[in-house]
Scaffold this motif. Structure first.
Motif, PDB file in Angstrom:
ATOM      1  N   ARG A 225      -1.598   3.785   9.548  1.00  0.00           N
ATOM      2  CA  ARG A 225      -0.469   3.946  10.477  1.00  0.00           C
ATOM      3  C   ARG A 225      -0.885   4.547  11.803  1.00  0.00           C
ATOM      4  O   ARG A 225      -0.246   4.314  12.829  1.00  0.00           O
ATOM      5  CB  ARG A 225       0.627   4.786   9.830  1.00  0.00           C
ATOM      6  CG  ARG A 225       1.340   3.995   8.759  1.00  0.00           C
ATOM      7  CD  ARG A 225       2.677   4.543   8.422  1.00  0.00           C
ATOM      8  NE  ARG A 225       3.297   3.675   7.423  1.00  0.00           N
ATOM      9  CZ  ARG A 225       4.172   4.081   6.537  1.00  0.00           C
ATOM     10  NH1 ARG A 225       4.573   5.329   6.530  1.00  0.00           N
ATOM     11  NH2 ARG A 225       4.662   3.234   5.668  1.00  0.00           N
TER      12      ARG A 225
ATOM     13  N   ARG B 277       1.419  -1.478   2.394  1.00  0.00           N
ATOM     14  CA  ARG B 277       2.044  -0.664   3.448  1.00  0.00           C
ATOM     15  C   ARG B 277       1.051  -0.242   4.520  1.00  0.00           C
ATOM     16  O   ARG B 277       1.434   0.020   5.649  1.00  0.00           O
ATOM     17  CB  ARG B 277       2.707   0.571   2.839  1.00  0.00           C
ATOM     18  CG  ARG B 277       3.871   0.209   1.923  1.00  0.00           C
ATOM     19  CD  ARG B 277       4.619   1.398   1.371  1.00  0.00           C
ATOM     20  NE  ARG B 277       3.762   2.341   0.677  1.00  0.00           N
ATOM     21  CZ  ARG B 277       3.698   3.649   0.930  1.00  0.00           C
ATOM     22  NH1 ARG B 277       4.469   4.171   1.848  1.00  0.00           N
ATOM     23  NH2 ARG B 277       2.897   4.424   0.256  1.00  0.00           N
TER      24      ARG B 277
ATOM     25  N   GLY C 122       0.485  -3.445   6.750  1.00  0.00           N
ATOM     26  CA  GLY C 122       1.567  -2.875   7.553  1.00  0.00           C
ATOM     27  C   GLY C 122       2.919  -3.482   7.224  1.00  0.00           C
ATOM     28  O   GLY C 122       3.754  -3.670   8.094  1.00  0.00           O
ATOM     29  N   LEU C 123       3.130  -3.787   5.955  1.00  0.00           N
ATOM     30  CA  LEU C 123       4.363  -4.432   5.500  1.00  0.00           C
ATOM     31  C   LEU C 123       5.465  -3.394   5.326  1.00  0.00           C
ATOM     32  O   LEU C 123       5.306  -2.429   4.580  1.00  0.00           O
ATOM     33  CB  LEU C 123       4.118  -5.163   4.180  1.00  0.00           C
ATOM     34  CG  LEU C 123       5.275  -5.938   3.585  1.00  0.00           C
ATOM     35  CD1 LEU C 123       5.641  -7.122   4.470  1.00  0.00           C
ATOM     36  CD2 LEU C 123       4.907  -6.430   2.191  1.00  0.00           C
ATOM     37  N   GLN C 124       6.564  -3.586   6.049  1.00  0.00           N
ATOM     38  CA  GLN C 124       7.738  -2.721   5.911  1.00  0.00           C
ATOM     39  C   GLN C 124       8.962  -3.614   5.832  1.00  0.00           C
ATOM     40  O   GLN C 124       9.094  -4.566   6.605  1.00  0.00           O
ATOM     41  CB  GLN C 124       7.874  -1.774   7.096  1.00  0.00           C
ATOM     42  CG  GLN C 124       6.771  -0.756   7.199  1.00  0.00           C
ATOM     43  CD  GLN C 124       6.964   0.158   8.397  1.00  0.00           C
ATOM     44  OE1 GLN C 124       7.826  -0.040   9.235  1.00  0.00           O
ATOM     45  NE2 GLN C 124       6.141   1.186   8.474  1.00  0.00           N
ATOM     46  N   VAL C 125       9.836  -3.280   4.902  1.00  0.00           N
ATOM     47  CA  VAL C 125      11.070  -4.039   4.714  1.00  0.00           C
ATOM     48  C   VAL C 125      12.254  -3.093   4.878  1.00  0.00           C
ATOM     49  O   VAL C 125      12.274  -2.020   4.284  1.00  0.00           O
ATOM     50  CB  VAL C 125      11.099  -4.686   3.313  1.00  0.00           C
ATOM     51  CG1 VAL C 125      12.438  -5.319   3.038  1.00  0.00           C
ATOM     52  CG2 VAL C 125       9.984  -5.714   3.183  1.00  0.00           C
ATOM     53  N   ASP C 126      13.212  -3.503   5.687  1.00  0.00           N
ATOM     54  CA  ASP C 126      14.465  -2.776   5.824  1.00  0.00           C
ATOM     55  C   ASP C 126      15.567  -3.731   5.387  1.00  0.00           C
ATOM     56  O   ASP C 126      16.022  -4.569   6.169  1.00  0.00           O
ATOM     57  CB  ASP C 126      14.666  -2.315   7.268  1.00  0.00           C
ATOM     58  CG  ASP C 126      15.896  -1.436   7.457  1.00  0.00           C
ATOM     59  OD1 ASP C 126      16.870  -1.577   6.668  1.00  0.00           O
ATOM     60  OD2 ASP C 126      15.895  -0.626   8.395  1.00  0.00           O
TER      61      ASP C 126
ATOM     62  N   THR D 189       8.768  -6.120   8.913  1.00  0.00           N
ATOM     63  CA  THR D 189       7.731  -5.821   9.895  1.00  0.00           C
ATOM     64  C   THR D 189       6.381  -6.031   9.235  1.00  0.00           C
ATOM     65  O   THR D 189       6.158  -5.596   8.101  1.00  0.00           O
ATOM     66  CB  THR D 189       7.830  -4.362  10.390  1.00  0.00           C
ATOM     67  OG1 THR D 189       9.124  -4.166  10.973  1.00  0.00           O
ATOM     68  CG2 THR D 189       6.756  -4.047  11.408  1.00  0.00           C
TER      69      THR D 189
END
Length: 162
Positions: free
Chosen positions: A35, A93, A97-101, A108
């Motif tokens: 990050r 993650r 860099g996998l992000q789910v909202d 993302t």
């Protein structure tokens, strides 16, 4: 990673909380390093955790290691799920860099993949009611992310390669 330095007077290489090496902490460090765009040490920590699955009973990742020797502690679990998760979590993650909202229907992908990787796929990513398949590819002309939706549900994709 250890939570106590070997220079601390409380350090004990065989002590469960006093100097042992934890794949759990190593995985957290890898995610943080990715990050903050420190891909080289992040990859090193991720790889160290992944290689633990090849030691001893294949596929089992130990809970803790001695703080001075490369061996599991006798007081630790020989296969700890949170240690094994610290390969998958930092990979998804951190490196990818996998992000789910789900609430905002936003995905993302901010990958920090090794320079010699030319492609990867991540399938069946659930983002709210949408299910996505991702294909990253890189060539001398640039980097591309292909996103295919398996349903009519809509979502927003943010692609931010590093």
């Amino acid at each position: 990673m250890r939570i106590i330095s070997e220079h601390s007077p409380k350090f004990s290489a065989g002590g469960y909380h006093f100097g042992s090496v934890w794949p759990l902490f190593t995985g957290w460090a890898a995610v943080g390093e990715y990050r903050y765009h420190r891909a080289a040490p992040a990859y090193s920590n991720l790889r160290a955790n992944a290689l633990l699955a090849l030691d001893g009973s294949l596929g089992h990742v130990t809970e803790v290691l001695s703080g001075s020797n490369y061996q599991s502690l006798s007081t630790s679990s020989p296969h700890q799920i949170w240690s094994a998760a610290m390969v998958v979590g930092p990979l998804l993650r951190g490196m990818f860099g996998l992000q789910v909202d789900a609430a905002k229907a936003t995905l993302t992908l901010a990958p920090h993949v090794p320079a010699d990787w030319t492609s990867f796929r991540i399938g069946r990513v659930q983002v709210g009611s949408a299910r996505l398949d991702l294909h990253y590819s890189k060539d001398p002309g640039g980097i591309t992310l292909e996103v295919k939706a398996a349903s009519d549900a809509s979502c927003t994709s943010i692609f931010n390669p590093r």
